[in-house]
Write an enzyme that holds these catalytic residues in place. Structure first.
Site, PDB file in Angstrom:
ATOM      1  N   ASP A  50       8.181 -17.236  28.176  1.00  0.00           N
ATOM      2  CA  ASP A  50       6.898 -17.057  27.495  1.00  0.00           C
ATOM      3  C   ASP A  50       6.834 -17.862  26.201  1.00  0.00           C
ATOM      4  O   ASP A  50       7.696 -17.720  25.324  1.00  0.00           O
ATOM      5  CB  ASP A  50       6.725 -15.556  27.170  1.00  0.00           C
ATOM      6  CG  ASP A  50       5.444 -15.278  26.405  1.00  0.00           C
ATOM      7  OD1 ASP A  50       4.363 -15.438  26.998  1.00  0.00           O
ATOM      8  OD2 ASP A  50       5.522 -14.904  25.215  1.00  0.00           O
ATOM      9  N   TYR A  55       3.970 -21.032  18.251  1.00  0.00           N
ATOM     10  CA  TYR A  55       5.295 -20.532  17.870  1.00  0.00           C
ATOM     11  C   TYR A  55       6.092 -21.614  17.136  1.00  0.00           C
ATOM     12  O   TYR A  55       6.300 -22.695  17.631  1.00  0.00           O
ATOM     13  CB  TYR A  55       6.079 -20.041  19.095  1.00  0.00           C
ATOM     14  CG  TYR A  55       5.531 -18.757  19.707  1.00  0.00           C
ATOM     15  CD1 TYR A  55       4.622 -17.942  19.019  1.00  0.00           C
ATOM     16  CD2 TYR A  55       5.918 -18.347  20.976  1.00  0.00           C
ATOM     17  CE1 TYR A  55       4.122 -16.775  19.577  1.00  0.00           C
ATOM     18  CE2 TYR A  55       5.428 -17.176  21.547  1.00  0.00           C
ATOM     19  CZ  TYR A  55       4.524 -16.403  20.836  1.00  0.00           C
ATOM     20  OH  TYR A  55       4.026 -15.236  21.393  1.00  0.00           O
ATOM     21  N   HIS A 126      -4.558 -15.952  23.964  1.00  0.00           N
ATOM     22  CA  HIS A 126      -3.664 -15.211  23.062  1.00  0.00           C
ATOM     23  C   HIS A 126      -4.308 -13.972  22.438  1.00  0.00           C
ATOM     24  O   HIS A 126      -3.669 -12.935  22.310  1.00  0.00           O
ATOM     25  CB  HIS A 126      -3.187 -16.170  21.957  1.00  0.00           C
ATOM     26  CG  HIS A 126      -1.841 -15.853  21.406  1.00  0.00           C
ATOM     27  ND1 HIS A 126      -1.019 -16.807  20.865  1.00  0.00           N
ATOM     28  CD2 HIS A 126      -1.153 -14.700  21.290  1.00  0.00           C
ATOM     29  CE1 HIS A 126       0.103 -16.240  20.450  1.00  0.00           C
ATOM     30  NE2 HIS A 126       0.043 -14.969  20.692  1.00  0.00           N
ATOM     31  N   ARG A 127      -5.539 -14.103  22.000  1.00  0.00           N
ATOM     32  CA  ARG A 127      -6.261 -12.971  21.403  1.00  0.00           C
ATOM     33  C   ARG A 127      -7.739 -13.132  21.694  1.00  0.00           C
ATOM     34  O   ARG A 127      -8.218 -14.260  21.863  1.00  0.00           O
ATOM     35  CB  ARG A 127      -6.074 -12.939  19.871  1.00  0.00           C
ATOM     36  CG  ARG A 127      -4.750 -12.376  19.453  1.00  0.00           C
ATOM     37  CD  ARG A 127      -4.690 -12.058  17.969  1.00  0.00           C
ATOM     38  NE  ARG A 127      -3.405 -11.459  17.677  1.00  0.00           N
ATOM     39  CZ  ARG A 127      -3.116 -10.171  17.804  1.00  0.00           C
ATOM     40  NH1 ARG A 127      -4.066  -9.332  18.183  1.00  0.00           N
ATOM     41  NH2 ARG A 127      -1.917  -9.727  17.544  1.00  0.00           N
ATOM     42  N   SER A 156      -3.940 -11.795  26.481  1.00  0.00           N
ATOM     43  CA  SER A 156      -3.030 -11.040  25.628  1.00  0.00           C
ATOM     44  C   SER A 156      -3.860 -10.285  24.598  1.00  0.00           C
ATOM     45  O   SER A 156      -4.901 -10.792  24.149  1.00  0.00           O
ATOM     46  CB  SER A 156      -2.060 -12.006  24.941  1.00  0.00           C
ATOM     47  OG  SER A 156      -1.168 -11.292  24.115  1.00  0.00           O
TER      48      SER A 156
HETATM   49  N1  LIG Z   1       1.168 -11.927  22.709  1.00  0.00           N
HETATM   50  C1  LIG Z   1       1.436 -11.742  21.433  1.00  0.00           C
HETATM   51  O1  LIG Z   1       0.544 -11.579  20.588  1.00  0.00           O
HETATM   52  C2  LIG Z   1       2.880 -11.736  21.000  1.00  0.00           C
HETATM   53  C3  LIG Z   1       3.231 -11.313  19.701  1.00  0.00           C
HETATM   54  C4  LIG Z   1       4.579 -11.317  19.350  1.00  0.00           C
HETATM   55  C5  LIG Z   1       5.529 -11.717  20.269  1.00  0.00           C
HETATM   56  N2  LIG Z   1       5.163 -12.133  21.524  1.00  0.00           N
HETATM   57  C6  LIG Z   1       6.172 -12.559  22.532  1.00  0.00           C
HETATM   58  O2  LIG Z   1       7.078 -11.497  22.751  1.00  0.00           O
HETATM   59  C7  LIG Z   1       8.421 -11.947  22.500  1.00  0.00           C
HETATM   60  C8  LIG Z   1       9.237 -10.800  21.951  1.00  0.00           C
HETATM   61  O3  LIG Z   1       8.666 -10.348  20.739  1.00  0.00           O
HETATM   62  P1  LIG Z   1       9.564  -9.899  19.516  1.00  0.00           P
HETATM   63  O4  LIG Z   1      10.575 -10.957  19.256  1.00  0.00           O
HETATM   64  O5  LIG Z   1       8.666  -9.473  18.439  1.00  0.00           O
HETATM   65  O6  LIG Z   1      10.233  -8.597  20.108  1.00  0.00           O
HETATM   66  P2  LIG Z   1      11.695  -8.041  20.376  1.00  0.00           P
HETATM   67  O7  LIG Z   1      12.269  -8.663  21.581  1.00  0.00           O
HETATM   68  O8  LIG Z   1      11.529  -6.567  20.349  1.00  0.00           O
HETATM   69  O9  LIG Z   1      12.566  -8.399  19.074  1.00  0.00           O
HETATM   70  C9  LIG Z   1      13.384  -9.526  18.971  1.00  0.00           C
HETATM   71  C10 LIG Z   1      13.478  -9.881  17.508  1.00  0.00           C
HETATM   72  O10 LIG Z   1      14.183  -8.838  16.830  1.00  0.00           O
HETATM   73  C11 LIG Z   1      15.374  -9.384  16.225  1.00  0.00           C
HETATM   74  N3  LIG Z   1      16.511  -8.466  16.306  1.00  0.00           N
HETATM   75  C12 LIG Z   1      17.302  -8.140  15.274  1.00  0.00           C
HETATM   76  N4  LIG Z   1      18.268  -7.307  15.655  1.00  0.00           N
HETATM   77  C13 LIG Z   1      18.089  -7.095  16.946  1.00  0.00           C
HETATM   78  C14 LIG Z   1      18.781  -6.308  17.896  1.00  0.00           C
HETATM   79  N5  LIG Z   1      19.815  -5.540  17.590  1.00  0.00           N
HETATM   80  N6  LIG Z   1      18.311  -6.309  19.164  1.00  0.00           N
HETATM   81  C15 LIG Z   1      17.223  -7.041  19.492  1.00  0.00           C
HETATM   82  N7  LIG Z   1      16.530  -7.815  18.620  1.00  0.00           N
HETATM   83  C16 LIG Z   1      16.966  -7.841  17.361  1.00  0.00           C
HETATM   84  C17 LIG Z   1      15.667 -10.634  17.019  1.00  0.00           C
HETATM   85  O11 LIG Z   1      16.481 -11.470  16.243  1.00  0.00           O
HETATM   86  P3  LIG Z   1      17.663 -12.302  16.963  1.00  0.00           P
HETATM   87  O12 LIG Z   1      16.960 -13.416  17.634  1.00  0.00           O
HETATM   88  O13 LIG Z   1      18.524 -12.729  15.832  1.00  0.00           O
HETATM   89  O14 LIG Z   1      18.346 -11.371  17.911  1.00  0.00           O
HETATM   90  C18 LIG Z   1      14.264 -11.153  17.265  1.00  0.00           C
HETATM   91  O15 LIG Z   1      13.741 -11.772  16.101  1.00  0.00           O
HETATM   92  C19 LIG Z   1       8.269 -13.168  21.600  1.00  0.00           C
HETATM   93  O16 LIG Z   1       9.344 -14.064  21.703  1.00  0.00           O
HETATM   94  C20 LIG Z   1       6.992 -13.776  22.143  1.00  0.00           C
HETATM   95  O17 LIG Z   1       7.291 -14.548  23.293  1.00  0.00           O
HETATM   96  C21 LIG Z   1       3.857 -12.121  21.894  1.00  0.00           C
END
Ligand SMILES: NC(=O)c1ccc[n+]([C@@H]2O[C@H](COP(=O)([O-])OP(=O)(O)OC[C@H]3O[C@@H](n4cnc5c(N)ncnc54)[C@H](OP(=O)(O)O)[C@@H]3O)[C@@H](O)[C@H]2O)c1
Length: 319
Positions: A50, A55, A126-127, A156
């Site tokens: 994704d 990004y 996206h939004r 999304s």
């Molecule tokens: N559609 C939308 O509006 C939207 C918005 C936001 C995100 N997204 C998508 O969703 C994906 C995931 O979102 P997200 O990154 O916010 O969610 P997530 O998978 O819940 O969280 C991952 C983030 O948390 C950090 N983290 C720190 N400690 C962690 C631990 N113990 N375990 C797991 N993560 C830890 C990670 O850093 P490290 O990399 O250092 O582990 C990373 O920055 C994004 O990459 C993007 O593709 C979409």
């Protein structure tokens, strides 16, 4: 209907790839990191990656594209999803949305160039853009599909009603809706049981969105599914009592099921009958590996375990 990800499977979220969000360029370290992450994700059976045009100011797509360019045959083995519709730092505005035909075409062409590919498997809007004309969206997407640049369309951060409104103008089905969903971010779930309950006034999630997606076969993709590590090791601040209790319960269940807390956390989401596909965003290969058992945990999680985690996360009993 063909589904974006095959429903109920993990997706890898590439928002963490490419270095800082500012306009600085990327180098070999960021490309190597992307390669390691792609390997780790594919190692646990992930096929769909994704992205979004915004990004890391385009660098997430760019480093991914560099890996595709140097890894012969890789493109055919994976599926790519990207998004358009958010504009950052343009026209004197920090953020605005733009789903005009011109913007959709320009942004998708930019993504394809950075990803070094001819097509994306899925394009997400996206939004919601309040100024959006659904005819224009249909026209732009139809054009991209006819050119072979986009295979499927999703959205999304949209409600069921917004999807239905858009769908009326589209010649192709909306196949996915990406929303923030986790044990920590539970408005999508709380709103379904707090109908006619005073506690429900605290949740603004649009009623009927889950049901609309389930009825129409629209895949729900959960971003933030690992709750940014809140329950599984990230320590940006002190945990609340409910967060501590949830983290302990995840540990305990992981021990009993001979797996990891991450797999239990994601398995909890995947047990929901909407067959949610969690988007995993950690860039740490060990943490990616820790998600491997999520689907099997979902398959064996009992009703008592599922409700127990939910109640722990909310910190109070359900009505
Ligand atoms: N559609 C939308 O509006 C939207 C918005 C936001 C995100 N997204 C998508 O969703 C994906 C995931 O979102 P997200 O990154 O916010 O969610 P997530 O998978 O819940 O969280 C991952 C983030 O948390 C950090 N983290 C720190 N400690 C962690 C631990 N113990 N375990 C797991 N993560 C830890 C990670 O850093 P490290 O990399 O250092 O582990 C990373 O920055 C994004 O990459 C993007 O593709 C979409």
């Amino acid at each position: 209907m063909t589904i974006a990800n095959g429903r109920g499977r993990l997706i890898y979220g590439c928002m963490g790839l490419g270095g800082p969000w500012d306009g600085t360029s990327y180098g070999a370290a960021e490309i190597d990191q992307a390669a390691a992450v792609i390997d780790a994700a594919r190692g646990i059976g992930i096929e769909l990656f994704d992205h979004a045009d915004i990004y890391r100011s385009g660098k997430s797509e760019a480093v991914f594209g560099e890996v595709l360019a140097r890894s012969q045959g890789l493109r055919a083995k994976i599926r790519l999803q990207t998004k358009c519709g958010i504009r950052l730092g343009e026209r004197g505005l920090d953020t605005h949305y733009d789903l005009s035909k011109e913007a959709i075409l320009e942004r998708v062409n930019g993504s394809l160039e950075r990803l070094q590919t001819d097509y994306v498997d899925v394009l997400l809007l996206h939004r919601p853009d309040p100024l959006m004309d659904p005819h224009e969206v249909a026209d732009a997407v139809g054009h991209l599909v006819a050119e072979g640049k986009v295979r499927q369309l999703g959205v999304s951060n949209m409600s069921g009603a917004q999807i239905a409104f858009l769908q009326d103008e589209l010649e192709m089905p909306v196949v996915a809706n990406q929303l923030e969903m986790s044990l920590l971010r539970r408005d999508w779930l709380e709103s379904t049981v707090l109908v006619n309950h005073a506690e429900g006034l605290g949740y603004s999630f649009p009623h009927g969105t889950l049901e609309h997606c389930m009825a129409k076969g629209i895949e729900l993709q959960a971003y933030g599914s690992l709750a940014q590590g809140r329950y599984t090791g990230a320590r940006p601040g002190k945990l609340s009592p409910a967060e501590s209790a949830t983290a302990s319960m995840l540990q305990q269940l992981a021990g009993e099921k001979d797996t990891t807390p991450e797999a239990v956390l994601l398995g909890w989401l995947m047990k929901h009958p909407a067959r949610i596909s969690p988007v995993v965003g950690t860039t740490n290969p060990v943490r990616i590996q820790a998600c491997a058992d999520a689907a099997s945990v979902a398959a064996t999680m009992s009703r008592a375990e599922w409700y127990g985690l939910w109640v722990a996360a909310r910190g109070t009993n359900i009505p």
